[in-house]
Scaffold this active site. Structure first.
Site, PDB file in Angstrom:
ATOM      1  CE  LYS A  53     112.233  71.745 113.407  1.00 47.29           C
ATOM      2  NZ  LYS A  53     112.403  72.976 112.631  1.00 47.29           N
ATOM      3  CD  GLN A  97     113.294  76.370 113.751  1.00 45.52           C
ATOM      4  OE1 GLN A  97     113.664  75.200 113.636  1.00 45.52           O
ATOM      5  NE2 GLN A  97     112.038  76.726 113.556  1.00 45.52           N
ATOM      6  CG  ASP A 120     113.254  73.274 106.848  1.00 43.24           C
ATOM      7  OD1 ASP A 120     112.435  72.437 107.296  1.00 43.24           O
ATOM      8  OD2 ASP A 120     113.718  74.210 107.526  1.00 43.24           O
TER       9      ASP A 120
END
Ligand code: NDP
Length: 283
Positions: A53, A97, A120
């Site tokens: 990322k 994450q 997200d």
């Protein structure tokens, strides 16, 4: 091999050029889009995802910062960091994450992220908006699947779509998104009876189960589009949930693993971060 390859790596690469142009347009207005990624603990797969990322952000000119916290981090410490990122004007997207170490409360952490920075798309506000068909951050993997199909010129409307897997991050939002695109959607899971009867009906089969080689050629309708979301480590190889060797003899299109949905997921994270920065810039 009969099936054509749905190439996520190449599609993400071509999107990258468009994204770099959007970053430049924002920068011309004095805004550098910024993403903060929070990684707690030592999970090796998570470490790889976070590195990828970070690299993808660099490639298009998005500012990124990674907060690597020890396994021993407390809920309060993590919530404190998120509150800081929520308030930080250089940060437009905040991503924690997953999975988090077991002692941390994942639901509470997701809830703490400002919905307009939730790139997200896991915050209940964004999940609810997706359900209601309102503008929202769409989770990166389902959005990546949709864009991959679109860019390959594969129509979705009116087609029979079967999604195997009903997780909150892949299966459920993928089903909702494809339904919003006027597909006829079935979502299957571990309690589905006669799974193969469902999968064999699919014009488009999306598989997000987490079991290597789970979908075999006899479960796939000839000519179907097969989207393999699975990422499983077998020895030193990464494999999907679809038996690629067998299924590629039957399917019309298939995503490889690696190089299929994975790069699209990261590409959509950049897309969501850009949208967050663009929205803020025009607010
Ligand atoms: P989860 O473990 O959260 O969900 C798995 C789903 O598969 C569940 O809904 C489960 O059903 C279902 N399932 C399990 N066994 C069966 C079975 N025998 N028959 C039918 N359905 C079954 O996984 P995720 O959705 O998070 O991830 C799925 C895979 O995708 C993993 O390999 C993961 O690594 C990968 N992944 C890849 C991404 C990418 O960018 N390419 C991003 C995210 C994930 P039930 O609900 O009944 O338990």
């Amino acid at each position: 091999m009969a099936a054509k390859i749905l190439d996520g790596k190449a599609t993400a690469q071509s999107l990258r050029q468009e994204q770099a142009q959007r970053v430049a347009a924002l920068q011309a207005r004095g805004i550098t889009p910024g993403l903060a990624v929070v990684l707690v603990g030592e999970n090796p797969a998570s470490q790889t995802y976070v590195r990828n990322k970070e690299r993808a952000c660099q490639a298009v000119g998005i500012y990124s910062e990674v907060h690597r916290l020890p396994q021993s981090t407390s809920q309060q410490e993590l919530l404190g960091l998120i509150a800081g990122l929520n308030a930080d004007p250089k940060i437009h997207g905040v991503l924690v994450q997953l999975p988090l170490p077991e002692k941390l409360d994942e639901e509470q952490v997701i809830l703490a992220i400002r919905p307009d920075k939730d790139v997200d798309g896991f915050h209940p506000e964004n999940a609810g908006k997706l359900l209601l068909g309102q503008e929202a951050f769409i989770p990166c993997t389902p959005r990546g699947i949709l864009v991959l199909l679109e860019r390959a010129g594969i129509p979705v409307a009116g087609r029979e779509v079967v999604v195997v897997g009903r997780s909150n991050i892949v299966g459920k939002p993928a089903g909702l998104l494809l339904l919003a695109q006027n597909a006829t959607v079935s979502v299957c899971h571990s309690r589905t009876a006669n799974l193969a009867e469902h999968t064999r009906r699919a014009d488009i089969l999306v598989v997000a189960v987490g079991k290597p080689g789970f979908i075999t050629a006899d479960m796939v309708r000839p000519g179907a589009v097969v989207v393999d979301v699975g990422i499983n480590r077998v020895g030193d190889r990464l494999v999907g949930d679809v038996d690629f060797e067998g299924v590629s003899q039957v399917a019309g299109w298939i995503t490889p693993v690696p190089g299929g949905v994975g790069p699209m997921t990261i590409s959509m994270l950049l897309e969501n971060t850009l949208e967050a920065a663009e929205r803020l810039a025009s607010a």
